[in-house]
Design a protein around this motif. Structure first.
Motif: not given
Length: 232
Positions: A39-59
């Protein structure tokens, strides 16, 4: 792999193209073994999600993001032990091989800096339009998450089709990571290898958050080093 066998960067790239990758039992073990997850882990590039807390951190803009400016230092950061992970899988042979891949343009690093110090980052292998995430680390809270957002922004801009995380963890699931079968992974890999992508070292105006918002930041906090496969 036996101690008498000398793995080359060319063989390593052929292995990635076949869907397998090397690891060591520990940093002190000189030998490597091949891994081919069912079983392989992938992150679909069109489905990448940034949690709200991290979005605040980025800003907040407390961390700056660069690429390919400290590849070996990022690898060494990923190899550091911590209370949570006293033993790591990155040995001297891994360091040698991936430094060689970097020298030939088949490996890249994303670095996060705070006050001129390396706060975290990640590295991985690039082949065709596939990027194989290897490991990430943080010395400052959220630094590896900011690095992941910066990576995804660059993969999108460069035309990549596949972001392979090798394994799926709850940490990666919060960013949209999913687990797929080996057969499906090989189909996605074959499609990505038929395409060409370019890894952009700089982004024009879109920021490093992976979803189009500007900001390179991460919060401070002096967290201990955390490192692993692409999970910390």
């Amino acid at each position: 792999m036996s101690a008498g066998f000398r793995l080359t960067p060319e063989i390593l790239l052929h292995a990635y193209a076949a869907g397998i990758f090397p690891m060591a039992e520990s940093a002190d073990d000189r030998e490597l073994f091949w891994v081919d997850p069912t079983r392989r882990g992938v992150i679909p590039l069109d489905g990448f999600h940034i949690p709200r807390r991290l979005r605040r951190v980025l800003r907040q803009g407390r961390l700056t993001v660069t690429c390919d400016t400290a590849f070996r230092a990022v690898m060494q950061g990923c190899a550091e032990s911590s209370d949570k992970r006293p033993n790591t899988w990155i040995n001297d042979e891994i360091l040698r091989l991936y430094a060689a891949l970097f020298a030939r343009g088949n490996a890249h690093s994303v670095e996060c800096w705070q006050d001129g110090e390396l706060a975290g980052g990640l590295y991985g292998v690039s082949l065709g339009a596939a990027f194989f995430g290897e490991s990430m680390f943080s010395r400052v809270t959220d630094a590896s998450k900011v690095a992941l957002a910066g990576l995804v922004a660059r993969l999108r801009a460069g035309g990549y089709r596949l972001l392979d995380t090798q394994f799926l963890t709850p940490h990666l699931a919060q960013f949209g990571g999913v687990e797929i079968s080996r057969a499906r992974y090989h189909r996605l890999l074959a499609e990505a290898l038929r395409q060409r992508a370019d890894f952009p070292l700089f982004l024009g105006g879109g920021g490093d958050d992976g979803e189009g918002d500007a900001g390179d930041g991460a919060s401070g906090g002096g967290a201990p080093v955390q490192s692993s496969k692409l999970t910390s």
